[in-house]
Design a protein around this motif. Structure first.
Motif, PDB file in Angstrom:
ATOM      1  N   ARG A 171      15.232 -20.117   5.893  1.00 35.01           N
ATOM      2  CA  ARG A 171      15.671 -19.017   5.033  1.00 35.01           C
ATOM      3  C   ARG A 171      14.921 -17.765   5.487  1.00 35.01           C
ATOM      4  N   VAL A 172      15.670 -16.717   5.787  1.00 33.08           N
ATOM      5  CA  VAL A 172      15.074 -15.478   6.264  1.00 33.08           C
ATOM      6  C   VAL A 172      15.391 -14.385   5.245  1.00 33.08           C
ATOM      7  N   ASN A 173      14.360 -13.728   4.767  1.00 31.85           N
ATOM      8  CA  ASN A 173      14.520 -12.624   3.824  1.00 31.85           C
ATOM      9  C   ASN A 173      14.356 -11.326   4.597  1.00 31.85           C
ATOM     10  N   ASN A 174      15.452 -10.709   4.941  1.00 32.74           N
ATOM     11  CA  ASN A 174      15.446  -9.419   5.633  1.00 32.74           C
ATOM     12  C   ASN A 174      16.088  -8.373   4.723  1.00 32.74           C
ATOM     13  N   THR A 175      15.566  -8.284   3.518  1.00 35.09           N
ATOM     14  CA  THR A 175      16.075  -7.275   2.583  1.00 35.09           C
ATOM     15  C   THR A 175      15.303  -5.982   2.778  1.00 35.09           C
ATOM     16  N   PHE A 176      15.899  -4.890   2.293  1.00 33.97           N
ATOM     17  CA  PHE A 176      15.184  -3.620   2.327  1.00 33.97           C
ATOM     18  C   PHE A 176      13.858  -3.759   1.582  1.00 33.97           C
ATOM     19  N   ASP A 177      13.887  -4.559   0.521  1.00 39.97           N
ATOM     20  CA  ASP A 177      12.682  -4.757  -0.301  1.00 39.97           C
ATOM     21  C   ASP A 177      11.547  -5.368   0.521  1.00 39.97           C
ATOM     22  N   SER A 178      11.883  -6.426   1.282  1.00 41.49           N
ATOM     23  CA  SER A 178      10.835  -7.112   2.059  1.00 41.49           C
ATOM     24  C   SER A 178      10.331  -6.227   3.195  1.00 41.49           C
ATOM     25  N   VAL A 179      11.240  -5.490   3.814  1.00 40.07           N
ATOM     26  CA  VAL A 179      10.826  -4.575   4.888  1.00 40.07           C
ATOM     27  C   VAL A 179       9.941  -3.470   4.299  1.00 40.07           C
ATOM     28  N   LEU A 180      10.360  -2.906   3.167  1.00 38.21           N
ATOM     29  CA  LEU A 180       9.566  -1.865   2.508  1.00 38.21           C
ATOM     30  C   LEU A 180       8.184  -2.406   2.128  1.00 38.21           C
ATOM     31  N   ALA A 181       8.138  -3.619   1.592  1.00 33.06           N
ATOM     32  CA  ALA A 181       6.848  -4.202   1.194  1.00 33.06           C
ATOM     33  C   ALA A 181       5.918  -4.322   2.402  1.00 33.06           C
ATOM     34  N   ASP A 182       6.450  -4.782   3.544  1.00 34.78           N
ATOM     35  CA  ASP A 182       5.630  -4.902   4.757  1.00 34.78           C
ATOM     36  C   ASP A 182       5.166  -3.542   5.254  1.00 34.78           C
ATOM     37  N   VAL A 183       6.092  -2.595   5.318  1.00 37.31           N
ATOM     38  CA  VAL A 183       5.752  -1.255   5.801  1.00 37.31           C
ATOM     39  C   VAL A 183       4.754  -0.600   4.857  1.00 37.31           C
ATOM     40  N   TRP A 184       4.989  -0.754   3.567  1.00 39.70           N
ATOM     41  CA  TRP A 184       4.110  -0.156   2.549  1.00 39.70           C
ATOM     42  C   TRP A 184       2.693  -0.709   2.701  1.00 39.70           C
ATOM     43  N   GLU A 185       2.590  -2.025   2.803  1.00 36.38           N
ATOM     44  CA  GLU A 185       1.272  -2.661   2.917  1.00 36.38           C
ATOM     45  C   GLU A 185       0.560  -2.250   4.211  1.00 36.38           C
ATOM     46  N   ASP A 186       1.320  -2.234   5.308  1.00 36.67           N
ATOM     47  CA  ASP A 186       0.727  -1.889   6.606  1.00 36.67           C
ATOM     48  C   ASP A 186       0.307  -0.426   6.690  1.00 36.67           C
ATOM     49  N   ASN A 187       0.963   0.444   5.927  1.00 38.73           N
ATOM     50  CA  ASN A 187       0.725   1.881   6.061  1.00 38.73           C
ATOM     51  C   ASN A 187       0.170   2.538   4.801  1.00 38.73           C
ATOM     52  N   LEU A 188      -0.247   1.755   3.847  1.00 37.15           N
ATOM     53  CA  LEU A 188      -0.711   2.309   2.573  1.00 37.15           C
ATOM     54  C   LEU A 188      -1.885   3.267   2.766  1.00 37.15           C
ATOM     55  N   ARG A 189      -2.789   2.916   3.647  1.00 39.29           N
ATOM     56  CA  ARG A 189      -3.947   3.788   3.882  1.00 39.29           C
ATOM     57  C   ARG A 189      -3.499   5.160   4.399  1.00 39.29           C
ATOM     58  N   GLU A 190      -2.598   5.171   5.400  1.00 38.32           N
ATOM     59  CA  GLU A 190      -2.117   6.444   5.943  1.00 38.32           C
ATOM     60  C   GLU A 190      -1.325   7.233   4.905  1.00 38.32           C
ATOM     61  N   ILE A 191      -0.498   6.530   4.118  1.00 40.18           N
ATOM     62  CA  ILE A 191       0.285   7.190   3.067  1.00 40.18           C
ATOM     63  C   ILE A 191      -0.659   7.855   2.079  1.00 40.18           C
ATOM     64  N   SER A 192      -1.666   7.106   1.677  1.00 37.30           N
ATOM     65  CA  SER A 192      -2.644   7.621   0.717  1.00 37.30           C
ATOM     66  C   SER A 192      -3.397   8.815   1.286  1.00 37.30           C
ATOM     67  N   GLU A 193      -3.799   8.720   2.548  1.00 35.39           N
ATOM     68  CA  GLU A 193      -4.524   9.834   3.175  1.00 35.39           C
ATOM     69  C   GLU A 193      -3.665  11.081   3.247  1.00 35.39           C
ATOM     70  N   GLN A 194      -2.380  10.923   3.551  1.00 31.88           N
ATOM     71  CA  GLN A 194      -1.505  12.090   3.627  1.00 31.88           C
ATOM     72  C   GLN A 194      -1.265  12.699   2.251  1.00 31.88           C
ATOM     73  N   LEU A 195      -1.138  11.852   1.243  1.00 32.27           N
ATOM     74  CA  LEU A 195      -0.893  12.358  -0.108  1.00 32.27           C
ATOM     75  C   LEU A 195      -2.142  12.989  -0.721  1.00 32.27           C
ATOM     76  N   PHE A 196      -3.299  12.444  -0.393  1.00 36.07           N
ATOM     77  CA  PHE A 196      -4.518  12.861  -1.075  1.00 36.07           C
ATOM     78  C   PHE A 196      -5.562  13.420  -0.123  1.00 36.07           C
ATOM     79  N   GLU A 197      -5.134  14.170   0.884  1.00 37.92           N
ATOM     80  CA  GLU A 197      -6.090  14.791   1.799  1.00 37.92           C
ATOM     81  C   GLU A 197      -7.087  15.612   1.002  1.00 37.92           C
ATOM     82  N   GLN A 198      -8.340  15.507   1.411  1.00 35.94           N
ATOM     83  CA  GLN A 198      -9.382  16.229   0.651  1.00 35.94           C
ATOM     84  C   GLN A 198     -10.029  17.283   1.504  1.00 35.94           C
TER      85      GLN A 198
END
Length: 193
Positions: A166-193
């Motif tokens: 069973r392969v889950n290739n939903t937008f949700d699963s892709v978003l979850a992977d991308v979100w987890e892998d890039n959360l630090r960069e996303i946070s840094e861009q949103l909250f630059e100090q």
């Protein structure tokens, strides 16, 4: 020497002795008062030092508590902002239509199909609003059929009983992977100090 003289001498001696005792008592009382005043001053100084120490300790505790509370509020605000950003991304994915949705869905199905053997009976599930799109895409694959709906933003869930995959290739699963892998960069861009 007469009796009056003896009585006068005894009285004089008694007065002298009484005066001497009174002076010694006053001197001793002065010493006791001075010692008591010294002790009181030392106790007062010690109490002031202790009060100053307790005040400083209380100030440090309150400052530390206020800093921790401020940090927690900042983190909570950041979590809220990140949650809002993720919701906005999910809304964008849900609202994808036309060629973009078809292209992404085809790419996800193609990637999932690599997990299956030729000749497998493969079932494809997808978002309720994508059933017609999925039907047109699976026509390009032998042994594939749309088997029903899957609660997701888009994309596909593909499975085969024959290969027990069973392969889950939903937008949700892709978003979850991308979100987890890039959360630090996303946070840094949103909250630059």
């Amino acid at each position: 020497m007469s009796l009056d003289t003896v009585v006068a001498d005894i009285r004089e001696e008694a007065h002298a002795r009484a005066e001497e005792l009174r002076e010694e008592a006053e001197t001793r009382a002065d010493e006791i008062v001075a010692d008591a005043e010294d002790d009181a001053a030392e106790i007062r100084d010690q109490a002031e030092r202790e009060a100053d120490r307790e005040i400083e300790q209380l100030r440090e505790q309150r400052l530390s508590s206020a800093q921790l509370e401020a940090k927690q509020e900042r983190l909570e605000a950041r979590r809220d902002v990140l949650g809002d950003v993720r919701e906005a991304v999910e809304e964008e994915l849900t609202s994808l239509d036309g060629d973009t949705r078809e292209e992404l869905t085809r790419t996800l199905l193609s990637a999932a199909s690599d997990e299956f053997e030729a000749g497998d009976d493969v079932r494809v599930y997808g978002r309720a609003g994508d059933q017609e799109l999925l039907a047109s895409i699976v026509d390009d694959y032998d042994g594939y059929e749309v088997a029903g709906e899957y609660d997701c933003l888009g994309g596909v869930v593909v499975e085969s009983e024959g290969s027990r995959v069973r392969v889950n290739n939903t937008f949700d699963s892709v978003l979850a992977d991308v979100w987890e892998d890039n959360l630090r960069e996303i946070s840094e861009q949103l909250f630059e100090q």
